[in-house]
Design an enzyme around this catalytic site. Structure first.
Site, PDB file in Angstrom:
ATOM      1  N   ASP A  29      42.358  50.964  29.315  1.00  8.44           N
ATOM      2  CA  ASP A  29      41.351  50.902  28.264  1.00  8.44           C
ATOM      3  C   ASP A  29      39.930  51.003  28.815  1.00  8.44           C
ATOM      4  O   ASP A  29      39.690  50.803  30.002  1.00  8.44           O
ATOM      5  CB  ASP A  29      41.455  49.569  27.512  1.00  8.44           C
ATOM      6  CG  ASP A  29      42.737  49.425  26.705  1.00  8.44           C
ATOM      7  OD1 ASP A  29      43.554  50.365  26.715  1.00  8.44           O
ATOM      8  OD2 ASP A  29      42.911  48.370  26.073  1.00  8.44           O
ATOM      9  N   HIS A  79      40.016  54.508  21.262  1.00 11.24           N
ATOM     10  CA  HIS A  79      39.664  53.080  21.382  1.00 11.24           C
ATOM     11  C   HIS A  79      38.373  52.778  20.616  1.00 11.24           C
ATOM     12  O   HIS A  79      37.628  51.851  20.970  1.00 11.24           O
ATOM     13  CB  HIS A  79      39.515  52.726  22.855  1.00 11.24           C
ATOM     14  CG  HIS A  79      39.722  51.274  23.185  1.00 11.24           C
ATOM     15  ND1 HIS A  79      40.571  50.446  22.483  1.00 11.24           N
ATOM     16  CD2 HIS A  79      39.168  50.487  24.163  1.00 11.24           C
ATOM     17  CE1 HIS A  79      40.547  49.230  23.013  1.00 11.24           C
ATOM     18  NE2 HIS A  79      39.692  49.221  24.027  1.00 11.24           N
ATOM     19  N   HIS A 178      42.435  47.851  32.530  1.00 16.31           N
ATOM     20  CA  HIS A 178      41.121  48.278  32.075  1.00 16.31           C
ATOM     21  C   HIS A 178      40.328  49.041  33.126  1.00 16.31           C
ATOM     22  O   HIS A 178      40.294  48.660  34.297  1.00 16.31           O
ATOM     23  CB  HIS A 178      40.313  47.063  31.607  1.00 16.31           C
ATOM     24  CG  HIS A 178      40.838  46.465  30.345  1.00 16.31           C
ATOM     25  ND1 HIS A 178      41.975  45.690  30.323  1.00 16.31           N
ATOM     26  CD2 HIS A 178      40.396  46.551  29.055  1.00 16.31           C
ATOM     27  CE1 HIS A 178      42.220  45.302  29.069  1.00 16.31           C
ATOM     28  NE2 HIS A 178      41.284  45.813  28.293  1.00 16.31           N
TER      29      HIS A 178
END
Length: 214
Positions: A29, A79, A178
């Protein structure tokens, strides 16, 4: 057990894929960032691919980075536009953000002359509501969460994060980690070779879903 309950409670949300094959999806992400290219090199070195969930506001000036991710077998998910809890947005605001990011991802795929992107959405902060699920369905998106989450945005200890992921490995799992953190690269440098040593194939969400169709 908790993930199985979630999958039963919200079957339209992707948490994991039931399979006995040693295959696992890696999702990353909060990209793109100054670390994305290095993350991509670690993936290449370990014959791994990932689904990168992209924040739209971070794309400007890094369009080529997105294109290179695609060229190297990775895929791009949505996202939203900003790093914020998606659940706090109104229906109209969330739809507008999703459409804006969809255009940016589409441009990257067109530039590489590859079909896509897949319509995967991961909400900021990971929380969703029934209303969000319904709106995503109308927009043609699938909500993708995961089953292995080391809380790496808050824990800057790459050895701890790698250990946690390795302790939770299961066939068909989806790892959430991440971009935009300096400790992600050393974590992946430790994690990916060990996963391969244990016989796991590390793939995108789309590749993992092919296990169901197979």
């Amino acid at each position: 057990m908790l993930i199985r309950y979630f999958q039963h409670r919200w079957p339209d949300v992707l948490w994991h894929v039931p399979t006995r094959s040693k295959i696992i999806a890696l999702t990353i992400d909060d990209g793109p960032s100054e670390y994305t290219d290095e993350i991509m090199q670690v993936l290449r070195a370990n014959e791994a691919t990932a689904t990168f969930f992209i924040i739209g506001s971070q794309v400007a000036g890094r369009e080529e980075t997105l294109q290179n991710l695609i060229r190297n077998g990775n895929e791009l998910g949505n996202h939203a536009m900003n790093d914020e809890p998606s659940r706090s947005l109104s229906d109209a605001a969330l739809a507008s953000q999703i459409e804006s990011v969809r255009e940016k991802l589409h441009d990257a795929y067109v530039a590489v002359d590859v079909e896509g992107p897949p319509n995967y959405f991961r909400p900021g902060s990971g929380f969703f509501s029934d209303r969000m699920r319904e709106n995503l369905r109308k927009l043609g998106y699938r909500l993708v969460l995961g089953s292995i989450y080391p809380h790496d945005p808050l824990i800057p200890l790459w050895r701890v994060n790698a250990w946690y992921i390795l302790s939770m490995l299961r066939p068909g799992g989806i790892i959430i980690c991440h971009d935009r953190r300096s400790w992600t690269v050393p974590m992946l440098q430790k994690l990916l070779p060990e996963m391969r040593r244990r016989g796991y194939r590390i793939v995108t969400v789309t590749e993992l879903l092919k296990e169901i169709r197979a």
